[in-house]
Structure formats: C-alpha cells, structure tokens
Design an enzyme around this catalytic site. Structure first.
Site, PDB file in Angstrom:
ATOM      1  N   GLU A 464       0.807  -1.216   0.000  1.00  0.00           N
ATOM      2  CA  GLU A 464       0.000   0.000   0.000  1.00  0.00           C
ATOM      3  C   GLU A 464       0.847   1.276   0.000  1.00  0.00           C
ATOM      4  OE1 GLU A 464      -4.199  -1.345   1.883  1.00  0.00           O
ATOM      5  OE2 GLU A 464      -2.588  -1.109   3.320  1.00  0.00           O
ATOM      6  N   GLU A 530      -4.684  -9.708   0.106  1.00  0.00           N
ATOM      7  CA  GLU A 530      -5.524  -9.588   1.295  1.00  0.00           C
ATOM      8  C   GLU A 530      -6.972  -9.796   0.858  1.00  0.00           C
ATOM      9  OE1 GLU A 530      -4.932  -5.969   3.517  1.00  0.00           O
ATOM     10  OE2 GLU A 530      -2.746  -6.074   3.303  1.00  0.00           O
TER      11      GLU A 530
END
Length: 1019
Positions: A464, A530
């Site tokens: 991220e 994820e």
C-alpha cells in the site's frame, strides 16, 4: 522543519571522534553508517557436536536486563550517556527484547492508515516530529564469555530496533542503522576491552524511515528482538547461498552452494546421507541428486548440507549445517506452480504479534504456525515486514509457503493521492530519488538474510505505497539476484509500471469482480494478497472465493486478513482484565478496534471463524449423495489414502453406525466411493458425515485430527404428528386474557398488549414464572464491525426504534382472541415507528399442554431499509444458563458462514455465548436450529422449537446492552437470559469492513410479507 543537532562530543579514541548527529535521522538518504553488510542467516558452530545441540560457542546473548532512560524527544536525551564514566546505575531496568511502551514509557498507539503524528505536528515526508519523538537510551554492561582468540573478529547484532538505532561500545561510536525489522550489525572488535564492557544504544521512535513504516499495527519502539554478540573465527563463511534447480520431470535436482569465505582457510561440504559436494572452479560446490524428495507444504522434507571450514593450520574453525528444500516454484504456463503443480494459496496474512506485542519467542511462533497448519493454511504473507529468522526456519520445517515482504508501507501519503486528490508527484516513495537508497537497502537486507529458505516462494516489494519508478527498480533488483516471482499490489492503483509485479495482486475485490476482471485480463496469475477482512464477527461468503479458485485457473487464491487480533492486556479501574485497542491508551489519533481482524484472538486461541476457515481450506472436497460420495483431491502431492476415511450415521445427535471406507484418490484427481452405510427407512432426520483423519500424529496435530469433512442431512418420511392435548381453559378478564391447563398458565394483557406471564410446573402457586419480561418482535442486533463499516446503523436505525418502541395498536379493543377444540389464540397488531410506517402481527396459539405457537408476520412496504434480523426477543431467568440445542454447531454460525458447521446436539453455558470480539457486537447465534433449551441445574427451563429450522441465540444480555459496551468488562451484571429465535439474521459479510455489504443472497427480503413460526414451552 529540521531537528536541532545534538552535539555529543567526548574524548577521542585514536583518530576517531565520538560523535553522532541526531539531526540526520530526518534525512531519508541517511540509511546506515558503519553497519555490516547484510548476509545469510546461517549459524556457525565450533564443532559438529555443537551444531547437533544447536548451542553455538560463537554466540553470546546480550538480551536480558538493560538500563534505560526515556526522553520525550532527542533534545531531552542524556548527552554522553555512552561514555564509560557516565553513571547509569540509577536508571530503570527494562527487559530486552521488549517495547518500551509496554513497560511504562511513552504509550501504545494504534493507527491504521493515519501517521501517528498526523494533526499533531506539521511535517513533510522525510521529516520527523520535534516535540514528540520518544528516545530510549539503553545501556548494557557485559563481559565476554571467553577471551577473543587471535584472528577472531567480533560483532554485535541488534535483530530488531524500531525505528532507528545509534550504537556505542565503551564510549566509541559504532554506527547507525534504520529498517526496524532486519538486523543492524556492527563490528566491535577494536572497541572491546578486558573485563566490563559498556554497550550503549539510542533508539528513536520516529526517523525518516518511519514514513515507510505506516503499517496497520500498534506503534511501538525500542529493542524488540534479541541482541547477540557473534564471534567470527579466523577462517569464516560470511555468507552462503544455496541454489536448487529441479529437473522438469523432477527426476533429479542440481544443488549448488556458493560461499563467501573470509580469512585463510578452506571449506568442504557434503549432503548428509548422500555424499560430498564437488568443488567448482568458482570456489563453490555442487551435487546432483537423483530422485529427490521434494519439499512441499504437505511434505516439507529438508536435506542438510554440512559445511566444515578449516583454517590455514588445518584445524576445524567452524561447522555449518544448512537445510535445503528441493522444490521449484515459478510461473509456468502462465500459472504459479510448485513442483509443476498449480498452486492455490490457502493463505493468511500474519503480523508478528502476541501478548507482548511484536516480541515473540520461538515457541510462540511455532505454536502459531502449527495452529495454522491444523486448519489447512498452506501459505503466509509476512505483513508487512520481514519476520524474525525463526519464523522462516519453522515455515521451512513445517511446510508453509511464504510471501516475504520488505518493510514498506506509506499508506498515509498514498491516501492523499487516492482520496484527497494530491498529485502523483507527492507519492512516497514514488518517483523521488531520495527514497531509492533506503528501499534498495531494505530489499537487500531482507533478501540476503532470507534467501536460502525454501518456504519463501515470492518476494514482495511492500504494501500500500502506490507505485512509481522506485518500486519498479526494487522489483528489477530482486529479479537480478533471484529467480522467485516478485509481488506488489500497488500496481493496481498506479499502473504506470506494471512490470513491477509478476502477478496481478489486489485486495478485497469481491469474487464476482475477480471473475469479471479475468474475462479480459489473462496475462498474469491473479491473487488476493488480502481478502476476507475478518474484523469482529465476520468471514462471511468466503466460499465464493474458494469455488472461484477451482473454476478459474488464473485465480490462485488469497491471504486472509489476518491471523490474530492485535490488542494489549489492560486492567480497568475495577480490577477487571480486558484487551485494549486504539484509544484505550490516551492515544490520538487512533483507529479504534480496527486492529481486531483475526481468525484467532489476541491470546491466539481460536475464534469461531476458524470453524469456517478449516472447512474452506480443506484439501479434500467432499460431496455426498444417496449412494456414495465424491472426493476432489485438491492437495499438491498427497493421496487420500494417507488419511483414514470415517463415515458415520447419526439421528438427532446420536450416532447409530460408524464405518471406515478405503480411498486412494491421487492429488489433483476426483474419485467416487460407495457409502458403507445405508440410511434407515424408519421416519426421522439423519445425518451422514464423511471425515478424513490423520492416521498418525504430526508436528501440527494428533492422530485422528480431522483434515476434511462433509455432512449430508436426509429426511425420511414426514415428521411425527403431534398428539393433540385437551383444550385449555380460557379466562376473559377486563384487562387480561388467561389461558390455563394442567401444569401451566399464560396471561395476556389487553392493557399493555402482550404476553405478561407464562408459568409452568406442578407447584402449589401455579408453577414457576419463566418470563422476566414481555416478549416482543425484534428486528435489530448489536451492529457487527462490518455493519458499522458500511454505516448500517445509520441506514437501519429505524429497526432499532421498531424493536424498542413498537406499540400494540389499541390493545384493549383490538386484541383478537379465538378459541377452538384444541387451543386459544391471542393476536396483537404492532405499529412500528418506521418510515414508511408498517405493522407486524403476532399471534400466540396456546394448547392444553402449555405449548405456545408463535406466528409473526411483518408487512414490509417499499422504501424500508434492510432488516438486520427478524424474530422475537424473550427474556427468562438468569439461572437458565445451560444451553442445549439441535442445530448447526458447535461454533456460532450465520447464513453466510455455516459451511463449517454441522447438524448435531450441542451444549454450552449461556454466560460464555457472547464471543469475546474486541468490541462487543452481535455474536453467538446458530443457524438450522430445530430446538433449543435453556435450563437450570435441575433440568427445568424453557424449550424453543421450529419445524422449519430457525436461527437461535441465547445470551446473558440484550442487544442494547451489548451495543452500549465498548469492552466486555463494561457489560452489566447478568440479570436475565435473553432468547432470540429468528427467521433469519443478516449474514455477517466479509469482503471488507469499511463498505462491503453482506451479499444480497444473505440478506432478508425488503418487500412482501415475512412470516416466522416457532413455539416455546416449559420443560
């Protein structure tokens, strides 16, 4: 904004001044100073006997008690504390490893995306806070366990220091290092003295590197991994690398060993049980292994290379044992394959986190991995930093594929671009040249340490952090030094450099959208790094992903977020212990209980979600029909014959028959087996269970442990007809309607509108009162974390009002009372405070045996929001705490999380039925319940039944009480047992926890009439 320079100047040692400029911690290019180059994490021993015992005479632990001084910022840190004459005896003691925040200094702070200083100090990327930047100054006095021998060099390695560390020995400045999660090692040979040595370190909570450490975790600091003194003999292998090339047909493997030999000497190597490695011209060694035993999650076989180093005199200088897994992991034919077989990641993201924060012992880490193995997990992503070395050793040994992720996340900066419209140029690390050195340093520190672990199947550039040329260059560097695929998810958000990643990686994409994506994009394998955000009561509809993975070859599984809740043990003002989350420490900003995403609790005990994980991640997929069962073997290398196949037949929780079936279905194949058990012809409801179990104990489970299972329920004939009881007596009063029969009485109020009394039992006073309040139709539950994430309470709040404040319309004149030959029926019409307004009819049909049949009819109209649930709330006596039910279990389950549940008869204590998620919320319900009883110690109580199978919950608190508590210690004393039979509760959802709604098929209808029938009676 810059830090003031802290001038630490004392006497010189030789030509080298003792000086460290703390202002440089605000320079992104200041990555390290005098730190030793990263190297493989192999251990070296003085003798083969030492190597066998695992206790190296070349290692001396410096962990244990240290002296500590805490300062709020660098300006307040003690000057010259590292000098031998500076007296630190009055300082506090602290254990190492440990986080200072868990030992009385600073405070824990939990933030997810937000930087911990956001809104507190105005700083730009690379700068560090001035006013609040805790500094821990450490001192350790030690003596060498033996004198330094001629030719030996000595180093000290700090295996984890968060986030930056400066080090001195005996007043001499050794160096500086960043990157919290890889070793910071310094040569101390020339700084050692005879007798007591004073080791000093200064650890800064925030450095420039902290802009790259914005992971979703608690913000700690200090020496949180071991500190070790290493001796290097005069002839020493500083670094080694093992390469394995497995033939395409797996009939042979070439093993190559490269070593970096320092000093004058020689080395020899042999493969234990096979033979010597042959020297090569480049100084390395190699051997060909025929018919190798391959490493895989199902058979994590490790060979051992024994390396013996001799010095120039011919004496043994050191012995090394390097474990080797023979396996090939690569993208082949466009798919991720292990040893030529397509892989599906049954994965989990795992923070290094336990009861002591990110400080974990080897035994604790091993317990984590064994628990994951026991539920079918085959892969772990090290979110979002390199773990301690022991993790990889254990993953090698026990068989877990690992995505090794470097220490990088700059989510807080990325949010400025993605959500606030900042230009791409603001990205960190982005395209900014000042950030490339630290990225490459972090990549190299991880790679060089971990490169020899067969468990590692992919390198990850971080998490991220948007995209850019820096990440592109890091990925290119990984490919230059290694053949394993490179992973990075951020390309999904910044596709300018798609070559950064070898796989398409996304987060929390719904299964339907993954399938849609792959209709057009088929150039790379697809994984979800994820998915299934398991926050609170969650993990719903995850089966959609697993089914897709076996329908669409390019979708190769994913990694659950995440392994265990992150929380810290606290004690409230009344002495009650609980687990604290963001905001419980006076920390601001914070992100509340968003740290509670685990399939395990904070203490690493299993949550009810694990029941579903084990079912979905099982390697054998079973389907049962009338004549037999079909098994799809999803394992990579193991036949179903490796397990005992046990088939049982039960009726209402009682086993009738048990047989074993022989199976031999090869990995990847599907086979069919005849049922060894026939369903009886006698009417009744039967359950056929097929269970595959370990034939022998393994490291991760005992003999008989279940590795795969399935159940089929068969109804033979109609349910038995109920014997009609004599009609009860009807008593019409001015304000009450009484219904009475042998051993029971019921009282319905026409003044207040509802059932006000239900007494049961042959006693002189007319029986025991079983209701502690008036039953009422119920449409609400304490919001789950996922529901709060998509603001369900805002949308659905009127159903809370309807549950609390619905009223019976004109009860005195409109209560309907009907009598027939067998029963009395009393009906009320509830007006509900909804917009648009609607009504709910409730009728109670009481027969002569005291059985009360309840029919609820909710008249839905267009424009009403989604229902959290539809049922009834009844309260009874708190001593009715023994719960027994016939339905799905044993763990809580919901309409979108019931695959792992099985029909049976189960017992629980009501007082333990509210699952201890970090923040109290809807929990403890069961699906498919035919009947349930709550009774006291003598077996007396209340029975609830449903011919159509209901959802059922028995808790010590009402939904209102649960919702109002921020922690379980805030729940009130128990005054009642609360029963909530329901037609259905909304599924818990699970795609994510900040906007993803429960899938449509697991929501209650929002139009037409909903009808729920159930009954209750005393027992």
């Amino acid at each position: 904004m810059t830090l003031d320079t802290i001038d630490i100047q004392t006497e010189s040692y030789g030509d080298e001044a003792v000086r460290f400029d703390a202002a440089r911690i605000a320079d992104p290019r200041f990555v390290q100073e005098n730190r030793l180059p990263a190297h493989s994490d192999h251990r070296w021993f003085r003798t083969a006997a030492e190597a066998a015992d695992g206790d190296s005479g070349y290692e001396q632990s410096l962990s244990g008690r240290w002296k500590i001084h805490y300062a709020k910022n660098p300006a307040a840190a003690p000057a010259g504390f590292f000098h031998p004459d500076y007296d630190c005896e009055s300082w506090d003691d602290i254990p190492v490893p440990a986080h200072i925040q868990l030992h009385g200094y600073d405070r824990p702070q939990y933030v997810n995306v937000q930087y911990p200083w956001d809104g507190v100090e105005q700083i730009d990327p690379g700068e560090v806070p001035e006013r609040y930047n805790p500094v821990a100054s450490y001192v350790k006095s030690f003596r060498l366990d033996r004198p330094v021998e001629a030719g030996e060099t000595v180093s000290i390695s700090f295996l984890g220091a968060e986030s930056a560390i400066a080090v001195w020995l005996n007043g001499r400045y050794l160096g500086y290092a960043t990157d919290s999660f890889t070793p910071s090692e310094f040569d101390v040979t020339d700084a050692l003295v005879e007798g007591e040595n004073k080791l000093a370190a200064q650890v800064f909570k925030f450095s420039s590197g902290s802009w790259l450490e914005d992971q979703d975790f608690f913000r700690f600091s200090g020496l949180f991994r071991d500190v070790v003194l290493y001796r290097r003999p005069r002839a020493h292998v500083e670094d080694l690398r093992v390469d394995v090339v497995l033939a395409h047909d797996a009939a042979s493997a070439d093993i190559a060993l490269r070593i970096d030999l320092r000093g004058e000497g020689s080395a020899a190597a042999r493969l234990a049980g096979v033979g010597p490695l042959e020297p090569r011209g480049d100084g390395g060694f190699s051997i060909r292994l025929d018919n190798p035993r391959l490493w895989s999650p199902e058979d994590p076989w490790l060979y051992e290379i024994e390396i013996e180093v001799r010095d120039v005199s011919g004496e043994v200088a050191e012995v090394i044992v390097q474990r080797v897994g023979v396996r090939r992991f690569a993208i082949e034919d466009g798919l991720l394959k292990l040893n030529g077989r397509r892989v599906v990641f049954f994965g989990v993201n795992r923070h290094e986190f336990g009861l002591a924060g990110r400080v974990q012992t080897a035994a604790e880490i091993e317990a984590d991995l064994l628990a994951l193995k026991a539920v079918g997990v085959n892969a772990v992503r090290t979110s979002h930093y390199p773990n301690s070395t022991v993790f990889y050793e254990l993953a090698d040994r026990h068989g877990l594929m690992v995505i090794d992720e470097m220490n990088l996340e700059s989510h807080g900066v990325w949010d400025r671009i993605r959500k606030l419209g900042a230009p791409i140029e603001d990205a960190v690390p982005g395209d900014r040249p000042e950030w490339l050195p630290t990225l490459l340093d972090r990549a190299a520190s991880m790679y060089e340490r971990d490169k020899n672990h067969p468990s590692i199947v992919m390198w990850s550039c971080g998490n991220e952090s948007f995209g850019g040329t820096n990440l592109r260059d890091v990925a290119a560097w990984f490919r230059e030094v290694d053949s394993r695929p490179v992973h990075y998810e951020g390309v999904h958000w910044d596709p300018r450099h798609e070559e950064t990643t070898d796989v398409v990686s996304q987060m929390y994409t719904p299964a339907a959208e993954v399938e849609e994506f792959l209709r057009d994009r088929r150039d790379k394998p697809f994984i979800l790094c994820e998915y299934a955000h398991a926050m609170g009561n969650s993990f719903g509809a995850v089966d959609e992903y697993i089914e897709l993975a076996y329908r669409e070859p390019l979708f190769q599984g994913g990694f659950i977020w995440d392994f265990a809740d992150q929380a810290i043990a606290l004690t409230d003002r009344y002495g009650k212990e609980y687990f604290g989350y963001g905001g419980d420490f006076g920390d601001a900003p914070n992100d509340g209980e968003f740290c509670g995403n685990g399939i395990f609790f904070t203490d690493h005990s299993p949550t009810p979600k694990l029941q579903e994980v084990a079912y979905l991640y099982q390697g054998l997929r079973i389907r049962i029909d009338d004549a037999g069962f079909t098994v799809h073997n999803r394992l990579l290398s193991t036949s179903s014959a490796a397990y005992r196949c046990v088939v049982t037949l039960s009726r209402e929780g009682r086993m009738l028959r048990r047989e074993e079936a022989e199976t031999d279905i090869a990995a990847g194949d599907t086979g069919r087996i005849a049922l060894p058990i026939a369903v009886p012809t006698a009417p009744g409801e039967y359950a056929i269970d097929v269970s595959f179990r370990l034939r022998a104990a393994t490291a991760w489970a005992a003999e008989g442990h279940e590795v795969a299972y399935e159940q089929r329920v068969v109804q033979v004939g109609p349910p038995p007809a109920r014997v009609a009881a004599p009609a009860p007596e009807l008593i019409r009063g001015a304000h009450n309607i009484g219904v009475r029969g042998p051993g029971f009485s019921a009282l319905f109020s026409t003044l207040y509108g509802g059932l006000t009394s239900y007494r049961f039992g042959m006693t002189s006073d007319g029986g025991r009162e079983l209701l502690t309040g008036m039953p009422r139709p119920h449409f609400w539950h304490a919001p789950t974390s996922n529901e709060r994430g998509w603001e369900a309470p805002f949308e659905d709040g009127q159903w809370l009002l309807a549950s609390r404040y619905g009223r019976v319309r004109e009860p005195l004149t409109r209560t309907r009372v009907e009598q027939d030959d067998t029963a009395v029926t009393v009906t009320y019409e509830y007006e509900l405070p909804t917009r648009p307004a609607t009504t709910c009819d409730v009728s109670y049909r009481v027969d002569g045996a005291g059985r009360v049949e309840v029919t609820q009819t909710l008249h839905l109209v267009d424009g009403l929001p989604s229902l959290p649930e539809f049922g009834m709330l009844l309260t009874t006596l708190p001593e009715f705490r023994r719960l027994r039910w016939y339905g799905d279990g044993p763990e809580e389950c919901y309409v979108d999380r019931r695959g792992g549940a099985r029909l049976g008869v189960y017992d629980r204590d009501v007082t333990t039925e509210l699952t201890p998620y970090l923040r109290p919320q809807e929990a403890g319900s069961r699906t498919g319940v035919r009947w349930a009883e709550v009774t006291d110690g003598r077996g007396a109580g209340l029975r609830v039944e449903s011919a159509d199978a209901m959802e059922f919950s028995a808790l010590p608190w009402t939904p209102d009480e649960v919702e109002n508590a921020l922690h379980h210690t805030e729940l009130p004393p128990i005054h009642r047992t609360v029963l909530r039979p329901a037609l259905m509760r909304r599924g818990v959802g699970g795609d994510d926890s900040w906007g993803a709604r429960t899938l449509a098929q697991y929501r209650l209808p929002n139009s037409g009439d909903l009808v729920f029938d159930f009954a209750f009676r005393g027992v």
